[in-house]
Scaffold this active site. Structure first.
Site, PDB file in Angstrom:
ATOM      1  N   ASP A 480       0.830  -1.205   0.000  1.00  0.00           N
ATOM      2  CA  ASP A 480       0.000   0.000   0.000  1.00  0.00           C
ATOM      3  C   ASP A 480       0.868   1.260   0.000  1.00  0.00           C
ATOM      4  OD1 ASP A 480      -2.333   1.461  -0.007  1.00  0.00           O
ATOM      5  OD2 ASP A 480      -3.175   0.485   1.757  1.00  0.00           O
ATOM      6  N   ASP A 550     -10.420   2.016  -3.276  1.00  0.00           N
ATOM      7  CA  ASP A 550     -10.916   1.834  -1.912  1.00  0.00           C
ATOM      8  C   ASP A 550     -12.437   1.861  -1.865  1.00  0.00           C
ATOM      9  OD1 ASP A 550      -8.512   1.501  -0.635  1.00  0.00           O
ATOM     10  OD2 ASP A 550      -8.337   3.573   0.048  1.00  0.00           O
TER      11      ASP A 550
END
Length: 734
Positions: A480, A550
């Site tokens: 990430d 997301d």
């Protein structure tokens, strides 16, 4: 078949395969000019030699007396600035004496079998040299002592040209490179529009289409990443172009940092298209005998609309970008605990999630943020990549072994590029943060960015992550990156080299990705940057899939996944079923549409399975069984966009197997209507001479489905509904 031909008499280069031709020539005074890019032609006889006539107020060459030949109007291959071409240049160089001028003239060429790798940068690859040929054209400026090598690779079986550039300083003094584009394409006057993929966090890669008018339009990211806001891709399309007809010129960059794509229409309607590293914040000191390598640009031509362009990009990515064990292997169905627990978990909660997930048929459990250091919220511990034994008394090994005892694989979340102020790492090494002297450090998500241009930082990341990866059985890593770059300054570089930090950061990132993916080839790596903030071909050279966004809301994902598919294959898109109300939009949708949207990518789950009802559990088991039945078709089949969520209440897309024996039609409805119109859908890509059974009910001919289609009836009742049609060729049915 791919071939590169050079006609010594006309000084014309012709690159061609069965699909496309790319033609350039050496004009008088050794100026390299563009001639043609498009559908294959068998032979070029000179019809596009640039006409000679005077354009008022256009510049002329000092070497000739007439006014009929000007840099200001010519279609260039790699244009410069300062000596008569006033359009956007491909390269800008500042010499030590302050002269910002470059006069590049053709010097020589070479033709290579295969294609060379790019030093320090990811790029497309071949499994054998006969898959492509490469032309390298060398241009020189003997005053500035600069040589530019233009690389053109044409592939045997794809309508693709890959371009990159190497700039060399062969003089005795430093030069400053302020701009070096990967590709530039000049085209004669044509009525085109431009398509790009823009967006934001939670709404990545939204398709926009704009008319082209005189002047300059720039698409770029200056955030240090390829970004949520602007993907490194643009396309020129004819005004009549649709998904299935019309010419398309697509251009994408194999790069994960600041990028720039531009389109310029000059005073005569001619077009200049280009892409490369953004000139914002960029300069590079090129010392004597040193070279600068640009990223690779991928240019695709289609004569049958956007779907054909996408098919070419998808095949190219799957065959020449994605590599390793998972290039063609079916990906595991995963569950991620983030939205189920956030930071609030311990051994018992994790074991309960694993137990419930295993019962549903999920194949991989991923432990997300919160397993390391003193990480109990997002204000601390980034950089302290050692397991928190107080929180996880079993330790990572214990959790991994527990998952495997349930026949599940185990995955782990890392954010290697980041650091928290409240961390052991920052207390020990405050100098490792990107920061500018005299200024504060800007927070985003309560974190700062490590300076990946530093070798000591990269070595620390390797060492600290190795401690976990070498001692815990890990099958998957989510990599990430949850903020952009600010205060872009490095303590280890002198003042005059600070313009190199953005690019050196990306080079450092690639070094790390290369290190981990090569050292741990059995691990499935998934890229992520606050969702889809670094969804690009550079990351895909190391990681075969990327977390698409997301935003897991099924309705929002219709646009996100539709837009992403313009360039990137379905096999690269992480797509999860999440709980409702959705954590990002707070929308409530039924489990069927959430499953159908997520099954149109690499399926996963982002919810707490211990909180599901028995009915929901049974529905998820059915979803997983359906996905496993058709996973190979979804991951490897040909994807067609049939109806756009950007223009319609309905969204329709289609998967067709390579052998044309199976297909899946996904039909989505956003809002119910009191008096809906009867909807006809046509199915392309099937064998026109075969018979097909749809949903075990009705038999149609392949040509009938493509040309007549069928009514989508009965209507879908209610908001946010989905239906999936299973299509099978008759002789494949047992």
């Amino acid at each position: 078949m791919s071939e590169i031909i050079f006609d010594e008499k006309s000084k014309v280069f012709h690159l061609r395969n069965n699909e496309i031709s790319y033609i350039l020539c050496v004009e008088e005074l050794n100026i390299l000019a563009h001639v043609y890019f498009g559908e294959r032609i068998s032979n070029y006889s000179g019809g596009l030699k640039y006409p000679r006539f005077e354009r008022s107020f256009s510049t002329n060459f000092s070497e000739i007396s007439h006014r009929n030949y000007s840099r200001d109007t010519l279609l260039h291959e790699y244009p410069t600035i300062g000596n008569g071409d006033f359009r956007i240049p491909a390269i800008e160089v500042e010499q030590e004496n302050g002269v910002a001028l470059l006069d590049l003239r053709y010097e020589r060429y070479e033709i290579l079998d295969g294609k060379p790798a790019l030093n320090g940068l990811p790029s497309s690859y071949l499994t054998n040299d006969d898959q492509a040929k490469t032309l390298v054209i060398y241009l020189k400026d003997d005053c500035a002592k600069v040589e530019v090598g233009l690389n053109y690779t044409i592939f045997r079986d794809l309508a693709v040209i890959c371009r990159s550039v190497i700039v060399k300083n062969y003089g005795q003094s430093n030069i400053r490179l302020n701009r070096a584009m990967s590709a530039c394409l000049d085209m004669p006057h044509t009525e085109f529009e431009v398509v790009d993929l823009n967006g934001s966090w939670g709404a990545e890669r939204q398709i926009s289409r704009h008319s082209i008018s005189p002047g300059i339009k720039i698409f770029s990211s200056t955030r240090g990443t390829s970004s949520h806001q602007q993907n490194p891709f643009i396309a020129l399309v004819e005004k009549s172009t649709t998904e299935n007809q019309g010419q398309v010129y697509g251009m994408a960059l194999v790069y994960s940092g600041n990028h720039e794509e531009f389109i310029e229409q000059d005073q005569y309607g001619q077009l200049r298209l280009g892409c490369g590293i953004a000139s914002y914040g960029f300069s590079w000191i090129l010392e004597p005998d040193n070279v600068f390598q640009t990223p690779e640009s991928v240019m695709v031509y289609s004569r049958k609309g956007l779907n054909e362009m996408s098919h070419t990009f998808h095949d190219f990515v799957n065959q020449h970008i994605v590599r390793g064990k998972y290039q063609s292997k079916l990906r595991p169905i995963l569950i991620n605990n983030w939205e189920a627990t956030y930071f609030d978990f311990d051994d018992e909660k994790i074991k309960e999630i694993i137990d419930s997930s295993a019962e549903l048929g999920i194949e991989l459990f991923v432990l997300d943020d919160g397993w390391f250091g003193q990480r109990s919220n997002d204000r601390q511990a980034l950089g302290d990549w050692f397991e928190n034994k107080k929180k996880l008394k079993m330790g990572l090994n214990g959790i991994s072994q527990y998952a495997k005892s349930k026949n599940m694989m185990f995955g782990l979340w890392f954010e290697p590029e980041m650091i928290s102020e409240n961390s052991d790492l920052y207390r020990n090494h405050p100098e490792w943060v990107l920061s500018a002297p005299g200024y504060g450090k800007t927070f985003s998500r309560n974190q700062w960015v490590l300076d990946l241009s530093r070798q000591d930082v990269r070595e620390y990341i390797k060492q600290i992550m190795d401690q976990t990866l070498e001692n815990v059985s890990i099958d998957y890593i989510k990599w990430d990156m949850n903020r952009y770059l600010t205060e872009v300054y490095s303590d280890l570089l002198p003042t005059y080299k600070q313009g190199e930090v953005y690019h050196r950061y990306v080079l450092g990132l690639y070094e790390l990705m290369e290190y981990f993916t090569k050292k741990y080839p059995e691990i499935l790596f998934e890229g992520c940057s606050g969702g889809g903030g670094r969804f690009d071909l550079g990351v895909l050279c190391y990681m075969p899939q990327i977390w698409t966004s997301d935003n897991t809301d099924a309705i929002a994902r219709l646009k996100i996944q539709y837009g992403t598919s313009l360039v990137y294959p379905i096999s690269t898109m992480g797509a999860h079923v999440s709980a409702v109300p959705n954590h990002q939009t707070h929308r409530i949708t039924n489990l069927a549409i959430r499953g159908a949207v997520a099954s149109s990518g690499m399926l996963g789950y982002e919810l707490n399975p211990t909180e599901l009802s028995n009915e929901e559990k049974e529905e998820i088991r059915t979803q997983i069984a359906f996905y496993k039945k058709y996973q190979q078709l979804i991951q490897e089949g040909i994807f067609y966009r049939l109806r756009s969520p950007f223009e319609n209440n309905e969204t329709i897309w289609l998967f067709v197997s390579r052998d044309q024996r199976k297909a899946l039609l996904f039909y989505f409805q956003k809002m119910a209507q009191a008096a809906p119109k009867l909807d006809v859908v046509k199915i392309p890509g099937l064998n026109p001479n075969a018979k097909y059974l749809i949903d075990d009910k009705v038999i149609y001919g392949g040509d009938e489905l493509a040309r007549c289609g069928f009514y989508l009836f009965p209507f879908l009742n209610g908001d946010y509904m989905a239906k999936v049609f299973e299509i099978q060729q008759l002789d494949t049915i047992l």
